[in-house]
Design a protein around this motif. Sequence first.
Motif, mmCIF file in Angstrom:
data_model
loop_
_atom_site.group_PDB
_atom_site.id
_atom_site.type_symbol
_atom_site.label_atom_id
_atom_site.label_comp_id
_atom_site.label_asym_id
_atom_site.label_seq_id
_atom_site.Cartn_x
_atom_site.Cartn_y
_atom_site.Cartn_z
ATOM 1 N N LEU A 55 0.826 -1.206 0.000
ATOM 2 C CA LEU A 55 0.000 0.000 0.000
ATOM 3 C C LEU A 55 0.864 1.262 0.000
ATOM 4 O O LEU A 55 0.588 2.237 -0.718
ATOM 5 C CB LEU A 55 -0.912 -0.018 1.230
ATOM 6 N N LYS A 56 1.958 1.234 0.767
ATOM 7 C CA LYS A 56 2.853 2.397 0.820
ATOM 8 C C LYS A 56 3.481 2.677 -0.540
ATOM 9 O O LYS A 56 3.587 3.816 -0.984
ATOM 10 C CB LYS A 56 3.953 2.165 1.854
ATOM 11 N N ARG A 57 3.928 1.558 -1.198
ATOM 12 C CA ARG A 57 4.562 1.743 -2.520
ATOM 13 C C ARG A 57 3.579 2.345 -3.524
ATOM 14 O O ARG A 57 3.922 3.196 -4.335
ATOM 15 C CB ARG A 57 5.099 0.397 -3.023
ATOM 16 N N ARG A 58 2.324 1.890 -3.484
ATOM 17 C CA ARG A 58 1.324 2.412 -4.432
ATOM 18 C C ARG A 58 1.033 3.899 -4.175
ATOM 19 O O ARG A 58 0.867 4.684 -5.114
ATOM 20 C CB ARG A 58 0.041 1.596 -4.301
ATOM 21 N N LEU A 59 0.930 4.267 -2.907
ATOM 22 C CA LEU A 59 0.697 5.673 -2.582
ATOM 23 C C LEU A 59 1.853 6.554 -3.041
ATOM 24 O O LEU A 59 1.656 7.657 -3.573
ATOM 25 C CB LEU A 59 0.494 5.832 -1.073
ATOM 26 N N ASP A 60 3.090 6.051 -2.847
ATOM 27 C CA ASP A 60 4.275 6.805 -3.294
ATOM 28 C C ASP A 60 4.259 7.011 -4.804
ATOM 29 O O ASP A 60 4.561 8.089 -5.311
ATOM 30 C CB ASP A 60 5.554 6.089 -2.868
ATOM 31 N N ASN A 61 3.911 5.934 -5.551
ATOM 32 C CA ASN A 61 3.873 6.022 -7.023
ATOM 33 C C ASN A 61 2.796 7.001 -7.500
ATOM 34 O O ASN A 61 2.982 7.738 -8.467
ATOM 35 C CB ASN A 61 3.635 4.650 -7.630
ATOM 36 N N SER A 62 1.641 6.990 -6.824
ATOM 37 C CA SER A 62 0.550 7.888 -7.256
ATOM 38 C C SER A 62 0.918 9.351 -6.997
ATOM 39 O O SER A 62 0.589 10.237 -7.777
ATOM 40 C CB SER A 62 -0.748 7.527 -6.525
ATOM 41 N N ARG A 63 1.644 9.598 -5.865
ATOM 42 C CA ARG A 63 2.048 10.986 -5.567
ATOM 43 C C ARG A 63 3.044 11.498 -6.593
ATOM 44 O O ARG A 63 3.053 12.653 -6.970
ATOM 45 C CB ARG A 63 2.653 11.035 -4.149
ATOM 46 N N LYS A 64 3.930 10.598 -7.056
ATOM 47 C CA LYS A 64 4.930 10.997 -8.074
ATOM 48 C C LYS A 64 4.237 11.412 -9.374
ATOM 49 O O LYS A 64 4.704 12.252 -10.120
ATOM 50 C CB LYS A 64 5.899 9.847 -8.342
ATOM 51 N N GLY A 65 3.083 10.803 -9.672
ATOM 52 C CA GLY A 65 2.377 11.113 -10.927
ATOM 53 C C GLY A 65 1.517 12.379 -10.854
ATOM 54 O O GLY A 65 1.029 12.856 -11.865
ATOM 55 N N GLU A 66 1.267 12.932 -9.645
ATOM 56 C CA GLU A 66 0.428 14.124 -9.494
ATOM 57 C C GLU A 66 1.157 15.365 -10.015
ATOM 58 O O GLU A 66 2.364 15.501 -9.863
ATOM 59 C CB GLU A 66 0.086 14.334 -8.003
ATOM 60 N N ARG A 67 0.344 16.280 -10.639
ATOM 61 C CA ARG A 67 0.918 17.551 -11.134
ATOM 62 C C ARG A 67 0.095 18.718 -10.586
ATOM 63 O O ARG A 67 -1.105 18.564 -10.313
ATOM 64 C CB ARG A 67 0.889 17.597 -12.661
ATOM 65 N N SER A 68 0.745 19.844 -10.474
ATOM 66 C CA SER A 68 0.038 21.032 -9.966
ATOM 67 C C SER A 68 -0.947 21.548 -11.021
ATOM 68 O O SER A 68 -0.848 21.221 -12.208
ATOM 69 C CB SER A 68 1.046 22.144 -9.637
ATOM 70 N N GLU A 69 -1.891 22.372 -10.569
ATOM 71 C CA GLU A 69 -2.912 22.933 -11.463
ATOM 72 C C GLU A 69 -2.275 23.830 -12.521
ATOM 73 O O GLU A 69 -2.694 23.835 -13.685
ATOM 74 C CB GLU A 69 -3.908 23.748 -10.619
ATOM 75 N N GLU A 70 -1.222 24.573 -12.147
ATOM 76 C CA GLU A 70 -0.535 25.448 -13.108
ATOM 77 C C GLU A 70 0.113 24.638 -14.217
ATOM 78 O O GLU A 70 0.064 25.027 -15.406
ATOM 79 C CB GLU A 70 0.547 26.300 -12.397
ATOM 80 N N GLU A 71 0.706 23.488 -13.864
ATOM 81 C CA GLU A 71 1.341 22.638 -14.879
ATOM 82 C C GLU A 71 0.314 22.081 -15.856
ATOM 83 O O GLU A 71 0.562 22.013 -17.065
ATOM 84 C CB GLU A 71 2.094 21.491 -14.190
ATOM 85 N N VAL A 72 -0.841 21.689 -15.325
ATOM 86 C CA VAL A 72 -1.908 21.157 -16.197
ATOM 87 C C VAL A 72 -2.378 22.234 -17.168
ATOM 88 O O VAL A 72 -2.529 21.986 -18.370
ATOM 89 C CB VAL A 72 -3.090 20.646 -15.338
ATOM 90 N N ALA A 125 -0.747 24.885 -18.200
ATOM 91 C CA ALA A 125 0.332 25.191 -19.151
ATOM 92 C C ALA A 125 0.354 24.170 -20.280
ATOM 93 O O ALA A 125 0.534 24.512 -21.458
ATOM 94 C CB ALA A 125 1.668 25.213 -18.420
ATOM 95 N N GLU A 126 0.159 22.895 -19.918
ATOM 96 C CA GLU A 126 0.144 21.838 -20.939
ATOM 97 C C GLU A 126 -1.050 22.012 -21.872
ATOM 98 O O GLU A 126 -0.927 21.847 -23.090
ATOM 99 C CB GLU A 126 0.098 20.461 -20.261
ATOM 100 N N GLU A 127 -2.219 22.377 -21.305
ATOM 101 C CA GLU A 127 -3.414 22.596 -22.124
ATOM 102 C C GLU A 127 -3.189 23.732 -23.121
ATOM 103 O O GLU A 127 -3.539 23.631 -24.298
ATOM 104 C CB GLU A 127 -4.599 22.918 -21.217
ATOM 105 N N THR A 128 -2.604 24.825 -22.627
ATOM 106 C CA THR A 128 -2.337 25.978 -23.507
ATOM 107 C C THR A 128 -1.376 25.601 -24.626
ATOM 108 O O THR A 128 -1.558 25.977 -25.792
ATOM 109 C CB THR A 128 -1.744 27.145 -22.691
ATOM 110 N N GLU A 129 -0.344 24.854 -24.283
ATOM 111 C CA GLU A 129 0.643 24.434 -25.279
ATOM 112 C C GLU A 129 -0.003 23.565 -26.350
ATOM 113 O O GLU A 129 0.229 23.768 -27.547
ATOM 114 C CB GLU A 129 1.767 23.679 -24.574
ATOM 115 N N LEU A 130 -0.824 22.602 -25.918
ATOM 116 C CA LEU A 130 -1.495 21.728 -26.877
ATOM 117 C C LEU A 130 -2.477 22.501 -27.752
ATOM 118 O O LEU A 130 -2.559 22.286 -28.968
ATOM 119 C CB LEU A 130 -2.232 20.599 -26.130
ATOM 120 N N PHE A 131 -3.243 23.452 -27.138
ATOM 121 C CA PHE A 131 -4.207 24.240 -27.907
ATOM 122 C C PHE A 131 -3.489 25.066 -28.982
ATOM 123 O O PHE A 131 -3.907 25.109 -30.138
ATOM 124 C CB PHE A 131 -4.982 25.177 -26.972
ATOM 125 N N THR A 132 -2.396 25.704 -28.579
ATOM 126 C CA THR A 132 -1.630 26.523 -29.527
ATOM 127 C C THR A 132 -1.106 25.671 -30.676
ATOM 128 O O THR A 132 -1.165 26.068 -31.850
ATOM 129 C CB THR A 132 -0.446 27.207 -28.814
#
Length: 457
Positions: free
Chosen positions: A13-30, A32-39
Amino acid sequence: MAKEQQPHWSDVLKRRLDNSRKGERSEEEVKAEETELFTKYYTEWKGGGDRDESYKNIPRFYYRLPAEDEVLLQKLREESRAVFLQRKSRELLDNEELQNLWFLLDKHQVPPVSGEEAMISYGAYLQVGEKAGPKCKKFFTARVYAKLLHSDPYGRISIMQFFNYVMRKVWLHQTRIGLSLYDVAGQGHLRESDLENYILELIPTLPQLDGLEKSFYSFYVCTAVRKFFFFLDPLRTGKIKIQDILACSFLDDLLELRDEELSKESQESNWFSAPSALRVYGQYLNLDKDHNGMLSKEELSRYGTATLTSVFLDRVFQECLTYDGEMDYKTYLDFVLALENRKEPAALQYIFKLLDMENQGYLNVFSLNYFFRAIQEQMKLHGQEPVSFQDVKDEIFDMVKPKDPYKITLQDLVNSCQGDTVTSILIDLNGFWTYENREVLVANDNDSSNTADLDDT
């Protein structure tokens, strides 16, 4: 074979929680990616990777004025305007260059003389243009030549007419530069204080005003400036375009005072002359019986022939700027300019506003009757038989011929060219009497002229 030990469930359970936290991104990063893709996808949809930058070719047309606290920017702007105006002034022909141009034109005149005027052909005109120098180049074009070409059988133009054309253009540019020096805002218009400064500094250059006392200068400047603002600022914005000042004839009238031998008739008909300014100010002082520097309604009622109706004067004091119910000199000047120039649209606009009591934008039968009743009352006081309103109303509508048969607009009055007559009928007993007896007056004038002819013979 030993059995493989299974990991404890808590470690998994600890390993899975650690892996999921590594995959999380901040709202600003999301975002920025949306703007880049739209452009990226929008650019591809518009036609590949070439970005449209044609907007960069649009010239800049708006420049923000410096704020009051931006002292350095204001100084920079003032200095740059001064340098620009100096450069423009140097581009104009000076007296020596104008004299040289006249000698060249006279040297290249082409016979025969037309009346008393020396003429020049198009070929000689071009030759003068080549010799006159770069400053004169703009005057030697086919367009200018065609503009001055009239009925000469040889296709020539008058040397004097062409030279006057050049002089007029030079004068206009000199005057524009001179006026622009007083344009504090630098926006192509003059405020009342700007024009006052211009005229005050112009007074010493006008020989016809040499006799004015310096104590009268402020009243003279006020008198002169009011004419510009009354006719050129109908919306009362407090500023006039320099272009409008140059286009009207008022500046010509003002600068006519440079002529040391100006006739008495010309002085009397010129609003800016010393006799005219003294006349207007003298009338104001004569009306001011209590000598408080202001005019009450009773004092103003003696204006002119003292036949303006009380109803009209009431409207003047209701609509115009007053101080404790009394009129100052500046408001009086507007009043005088309106009544002395009743044929002019600006004067008709002034009077129409007073006649249009309910601010409807038109005069109807009720409005006409309201003002004409005062004329009828004055006629009774003078022992005259009052004229029927119905007759006068019909005559007014016949004169004006409004688009709407029941309403007279300001534009109707202007278009009819009878606005001065109509307004005189409604506000001034003397004006109505003159209109009513016009045929008798014309007959008397004819009799007088015939008598004069007999005396001459």
